[in-house]
Design an enzyme around this catalytic site. Structure first.
Site, PDB file in Angstrom:
ATOM      1  N   ALA A 178      -1.062  10.603 -35.460  1.00  0.00           N
ATOM      2  CA  ALA A 178      -1.207  10.287 -36.882  1.00  0.00           C
ATOM      3  C   ALA A 178      -0.742   8.860 -37.169  1.00  0.00           C
ATOM      4  CB  ALA A 178      -0.400  11.282 -37.709  1.00  0.00           C
ATOM      5  N   GLY A 200      -2.187  25.264 -21.679  1.00  0.00           N
ATOM      6  CA  GLY A 200      -1.941  23.822 -21.806  1.00  0.00           C
ATOM      7  C   GLY A 200      -0.503  23.533 -22.204  1.00  0.00           C
ATOM      8  N   VAL A 255       1.500  18.665 -25.999  1.00  0.00           N
ATOM      9  CA  VAL A 255       2.318  18.620 -27.219  1.00  0.00           C
ATOM     10  C   VAL A 255       2.139  19.876 -28.073  1.00  0.00           C
ATOM     11  CG1 VAL A 255       2.906  17.194 -29.193  1.00  0.00           C
ATOM     12  CG2 VAL A 255       1.913  16.148 -27.192  1.00  0.00           C
ATOM     13  N   GLY A 290      -6.226  20.031 -25.561  1.00  0.00           N
ATOM     14  CA  GLY A 290      -6.677  18.717 -26.001  1.00  0.00           C
ATOM     15  C   GLY A 290      -7.567  18.784 -27.237  1.00  0.00           C
ATOM     16  N   HIS A 296      30.099   5.109 -35.666  1.00  0.00           N
ATOM     17  CA  HIS A 296      30.642   6.255 -34.950  1.00  0.00           C
ATOM     18  C   HIS A 296      31.067   7.305 -35.972  1.00  0.00           C
ATOM     19  CE1 HIS A 296      32.786   8.556 -31.932  1.00  0.00           C
ATOM     20  NE2 HIS A 296      33.813   8.620 -32.767  1.00  0.00           N
TER      21      HIS A 296
HETATM   22  P1  NAI Z   1      -2.673  17.517 -24.582  1.00  0.00           P
HETATM   23  O1  NAI Z   1      -3.726  16.620 -24.041  1.00  0.00           O
HETATM   24  O2  NAI Z   1      -1.356  16.972 -25.023  1.00  0.00           O
HETATM   25  O3  NAI Z   1      -2.360  18.670 -23.498  1.00  0.00           O
HETATM   26  C1  NAI Z   1      -3.366  19.521 -22.989  1.00  0.00           C
HETATM   27  C2  NAI Z   1      -2.864  20.191 -21.732  1.00  0.00           C
HETATM   28  O4  NAI Z   1      -3.783  21.208 -21.343  1.00  0.00           O
HETATM   29  C3  NAI Z   1      -2.747  19.238 -20.556  1.00  0.00           C
HETATM   30  O5  NAI Z   1      -1.446  19.334 -20.023  1.00  0.00           O
HETATM   31  C4  NAI Z   1      -3.827  19.714 -19.595  1.00  0.00           C
HETATM   32  O6  NAI Z   1      -3.487  19.499 -18.246  1.00  0.00           O
HETATM   33  C5  NAI Z   1      -3.900  21.216 -19.925  1.00  0.00           C
HETATM   34  N1  NAI Z   1      -5.158  21.879 -19.532  1.00  0.00           N
HETATM   35  C6  NAI Z   1      -6.405  21.395 -19.672  1.00  0.00           C
HETATM   36  N2  NAI Z   1      -7.310  22.281 -19.184  1.00  0.00           N
HETATM   37  C7  NAI Z   1      -6.614  23.364 -18.725  1.00  0.00           C
HETATM   38  C8  NAI Z   1      -6.976  24.607 -18.086  1.00  0.00           C
HETATM   39  N3  NAI Z   1      -8.248  24.945 -17.822  1.00  0.00           N
HETATM   40  N4  NAI Z   1      -5.985  25.482 -17.753  1.00  0.00           N
HETATM   41  C9  NAI Z   1      -4.689  25.153 -17.996  1.00  0.00           C
HETATM   42  N5  NAI Z   1      -4.302  24.005 -18.584  1.00  0.00           N
HETATM   43  C10 NAI Z   1      -5.239  23.104 -18.948  1.00  0.00           C
HETATM   44  O7  NAI Z   1      -3.407  18.321 -25.761  1.00  0.00           O
HETATM   45  P2  NAI Z   1      -2.850  19.141 -27.011  1.00  0.00           P
HETATM   46  O8  NAI Z   1      -1.472  19.645 -26.773  1.00  0.00           O
HETATM   47  O9  NAI Z   1      -3.925  20.129 -27.295  1.00  0.00           O
HETATM   48  O10 NAI Z   1      -2.787  18.051 -28.157  1.00  0.00           O
HETATM   49  C11 NAI Z   1      -3.982  17.418 -28.600  1.00  0.00           C
HETATM   50  C12 NAI Z   1      -3.699  16.072 -29.193  1.00  0.00           C
HETATM   51  O11 NAI Z   1      -2.985  16.199 -30.397  1.00  0.00           O
HETATM   52  C13 NAI Z   1      -2.887  15.191 -28.262  1.00  0.00           C
HETATM   53  O12 NAI Z   1      -3.486  13.929 -28.205  1.00  0.00           O
HETATM   54  C14 NAI Z   1      -1.540  15.124 -28.923  1.00  0.00           C
HETATM   55  O13 NAI Z   1      -0.921  13.859 -28.711  1.00  0.00           O
HETATM   56  C15 NAI Z   1      -1.867  15.337 -30.401  1.00  0.00           C
HETATM   57  N6  NAI Z   1      -0.734  15.969 -31.065  1.00  0.00           N
HETATM   58  C16 NAI Z   1       0.404  15.256 -31.244  1.00  0.00           C
HETATM   59  C17 NAI Z   1       1.509  15.843 -31.812  1.00  0.00           C
HETATM   60  C18 NAI Z   1       2.755  15.037 -31.951  1.00  0.00           C
HETATM   61  O14 NAI Z   1       2.675  13.812 -31.915  1.00  0.00           O
HETATM   62  N7  NAI Z   1       3.922  15.651 -32.098  1.00  0.00           N
HETATM   63  C19 NAI Z   1       1.513  17.235 -32.249  1.00  0.00           C
HETATM   64  C20 NAI Z   1       0.272  17.895 -31.983  1.00  0.00           C
HETATM   65  C21 NAI Z   1      -0.803  17.272 -31.423  1.00  0.00           C
END
Ligand code: NAI
Length: 462
Positions: free
Chosen positions: A317, A176, A179, A268, A441
Site C-alpha cells: 500500500a 503459502g 505475508v 500471491g 530510555h
Molecule cells: P506472497 O507472495 O507473500 O507469498 C505466497 C507464498 O505462497 C510464497 O511463499 C510461495 O512460495 C507460496 N506458494 C506458492 N504456490 C504454492 C503452492 N502450490 N503450494 C504451497 N505454497 C505455495 O503472497 P501473499 O501472502 O498472498 O501476499 C500477496 C501480496 O500482498 C504480497 O505482495 C504481499 O506483500 C502483499 N501483502 C502485504 C501485507 C503487508 O505489507 N503487511 C499484508 C498482506 C498482503
C-alpha cells in the site's frame, strides 16, 4: 459529459492518495470507484480489517498468557466472534468514511461505478463518458489462486473470505507462508484454531533476511502454528463443507492429504487490469500481466499513467501511495520521485517483522563488503517489562564507509522502529550517525541504537 484535468481509476491507497495530491496541486480531479465505499482492498478487505483482527486476537493472547504474570486477575476471556466482526466493521467504516471526507475537503469528485478507457482522454462508466487530460490507473490487485483450486470464499477462501468467516474454524490449512498466510494464520491460531501452513519453498517469507526467517519460524511454531515446508499443493476438494488438501513433498516426491474446515489460499496476488479495456487501448503489459510504465509512470499510451499493484514492484500500500504522490507531482509539472531502495516491508504478526534495504543474502551475492550490528530485545529493559523480548534488530552497513545498507527487525513495534532506519537511509546516514543519536530510555528504539553501536565499538547491553 464532465471534463477534468485528472481522472484516477481506483480509490485504494494508491488512487485516493494520488487524487488528493492532484487536487492539492491545483488539478481538477475525479476518482472512479465501483465499490460502495472508498479505500480499495486495503481499507475494505485488506490491511485495515486484518489489523483489527490482529489487534483483537493479540489482546486475547495477552489476557491468556501475560495478565496473571502482571497481577491482573480476570475471568477466562472468551471470544464473541460476532462482536469481533462488528468491531472490525466499525474500523473499516471509520476509515472509508474518512476518505470520503477527504475527497469532499479536496473537492474531488467520486465517480461511482467501474470505469474503462475507450480511448486516451476518456473514461467510460456505464453509458457515461468523462473526459480528462490525464488518466491514472490505480486499479490494484486481486488474489491469484492455484490451478485445481476453486475459491468459494466459505470453505476455500482468499484473504477476503478469511476476514469474514462465519465462525472460527477448528482446523485451518493455509497455503503459502507469505505475508497474508502468516498474518491471518496467526489470527486464527490465537483465536483457538489449529493452523497448518503448507509452503512450497524451504523457508517462510521468501526474500526476507535468512536469520529473520529462522527466528520468525521458531517463534510462530512456539505460538502453535504447524508448518509443512517444501510442499507443493496440488488440489483442494470440498465435500459437505469440509476440505481435503493434497500436496506433494517436493524432495521425496510423496503425496499427502490433510483435512480442514477452512483453507486459506495465500499464494500471491496479481494485477487487477481486467475490464479496463487496456488491450483495445494498446497499453503494453509485462509478461506477468502488470502495466508497463516508464520512470514517470507513463504507460505506452500518451496521457495514460499507472501506479501501485497494477505495475511492477512490491505489492504494498505504501509503495502505491508514494507512486500516487509522485505521479501527481509529475503531472503538475514538478519532480515526483520514489526511492525504491528505501521501501520498508512489515509483517504485522506478534512480534512484528520489518525490513528495509538489502538483506545479508543480497549483499553476499553482490560481493559487497559489509558489517553487521545486532542487538537482541533480551537486552532491552522496556521489552523485558512488556514480555516482548523475543527477537532482534540487525543493521547492515558498508564495511568501509559505514553507510547503512539495510535493517531487519523482528520484535515489538518493529513496523514502527524500522522508520528510524528508513529516514537515516534517505539521508545517506552511517551506522555511527544512528549510534550517536540520543535515544530516550526506556524505549524499544534503544535496540535500534544498540544495533547501530554494534556496527562500531559494540553494543552496551549485550
Ligand atoms: P506472497 O507472495 O507473500 O507469498 C505466497 C507464498 O505462497 C510464497 O511463499 C510461495 O512460495 C507460496 N506458494 C506458492 N504456490 C504454492 C503452492 N502450490 N503450494 C504451497 N505454497 C505455495 O503472497 P501473499 O501472502 O498472498 O501476499 C500477496 C501480496 O500482498 C504480497 O505482495 C504481499 O506483500 C502483499 N501483502 C502485504 C501485507 C503487508 O505489507 N503487511 C499484508 C498482506 C498482503
Amino acid at each position: 459529459m464532465a471534463s477534468y484535468d485528472v481522472i484516477v481509476i481506483g480509490s485504494g491507497p494508491g488512487g485516493y492518495v494520488s487524487a488528493i495530491r492532484c487536487a492539492q496541486l491545483g488539478l481538477k480531479t475525479a476518482c472512479v470507484e465501483g465499490r460502495d465505499t472508498l479505500g480499495g482492498t486495503c481499507l475494505n478487505v485488506g490491511c485495515i480489517p486484518s489489523k483489527a483482527l490482529l489487534h483483537a486476537s493479540h489482546q486475547l493472547h495477552e489476557a491468556q498468557h501475560n495478565f496473571a504474570k502482571m497481577g491482573l486477575i480476570a475471568d477466562e476471556p472468551k471470544v464473541d466472534w460476532a462482536r469481533m466482526q462488528g468491531y472490525k466493521t466499525e474500523v473499516i467504516d471509520g476509515n472509508t468514511k474518512g476518505i470520503e471526507f477527504l475527497f469532499k475537503k479536496n473537492k474531488i469528485e467520486w465517480l461511482k461505478g467501474w470505469g474503462s478507457i475507450p480511448t486516451a482522454g476518456q473514461v467510460k462508466i456505464g453509458d457515461d463518458i468523462h473526459k480528462a487530460k490525464y488518466i491514472i490507473i490505480a486499479s490494484g490487485s486481486k488474489p491469484s489462486s492455484l490451478p485445481g483450486i476453486e475459491i468459494d470464499e466459505k470453505t476455500v477462501v482468499t484473504s477476503t473470505g478469511a476476514l469474514a468467516l462465519d465462525k472460527i474454524p477448528s482446523k485451518m490449512v493455509v497455503i503459502g507462508a507469505g505475508v497474508i498466510g502468516l498474518e491471518l494464520g496467526s489470527v486464527y491460531a490465537r483465536l483457538g484454531a489449529e493452523v497448518e501452513v503448507i509452503e512450497f519453498l524451504d523457508d517462510i517469507t521468501p526474500g526476507m533476511d535468512g536469520e529473520v526467517q529462522k527466528t520468525f519460524l521458531r517463534i510462530l511454531k512456539k505460538q502453535g502454528l504447524k508448518f509443512t515446508m517444501g510442499a507443493a499443493v496440488q488440489s483442494v476438494v470440498v465435500k459437505k463443507g469440509k476440505a481435503t488438501v493434497s500436496y506433494i513433498k517436493r524432495k521425496k516426491d510423496t503425496t499427502h492429504e490433510v483435512d480442514a474446515d477452512v483453507v486459506l489460499v495465500a499464494t500471491g496476488r496479481r494485477p487487477n487490469v481486467d475490464g479496463l479495456g487496456l488491450d483495445a487501448l494498446g497499453v503494453t503489459l509485462t509478461a506477468r500481466g502488470q502495466i508497463q510504465t516508464d520512470a514517470h509512470y507513463a504507460t505506452s499510451v500518451p496521457g495514460v499513467y499507472a501506479i501501485g499493484d497494477a505495475i511492477t514492484g512490491p505489492m504494498l500500500a505504501h509503495k502505491a501511495e508514494d507512486e500516487g504522490m509522485a505521479v501527481a507531482e509529475i503531472l503538475a509539472g514538478q519532480a515526483g520521485h520514489v526511492n525504491y531502495d528505501v521501501i520498508p516491508g512489515v509483517i504485522y504478526t506478534h512480534p512484528e517483522v520489518a525490513t528495509v534495504g538489502k538483506t545479508e543474502e543480497q549483499l553476499k551475492e553482490a560481493g559487497r563488503a559489509y558489517k553487521t550490528g545486532k542487538f537482541s530485545f533480551m537486552g532491552n529493559g522496556r521489552a523485558k517489562a512488556n514480555f516482548a523480548s523475543d527477537g532482534f534488530v540487525k543493521i547492515l552497513a558498508d564495511a568501509e564507509t559505514d553507510r547503512i545498507l539495510g535493517a531487519h527487525i523482528i520484535g515489538p513495534m518493529a513496523g514502527d522502529l524500522i522508520h528510524e532506519v528508513c529516514v537515516a537511509m534517505e539521508f545517506g546516514a552511517a551506522a555511527e550517525d544512528l549510534a550517536r543519536t540520543c535515544h530516550a530510555h526506556p524505549t524499544y528504539s534503544e535496540a535500534v541504537r544498540e544495533a547501530a553501536l554494534d556496527c562500531g565499538n559494540g553494543a552496551i547491553h549485550s
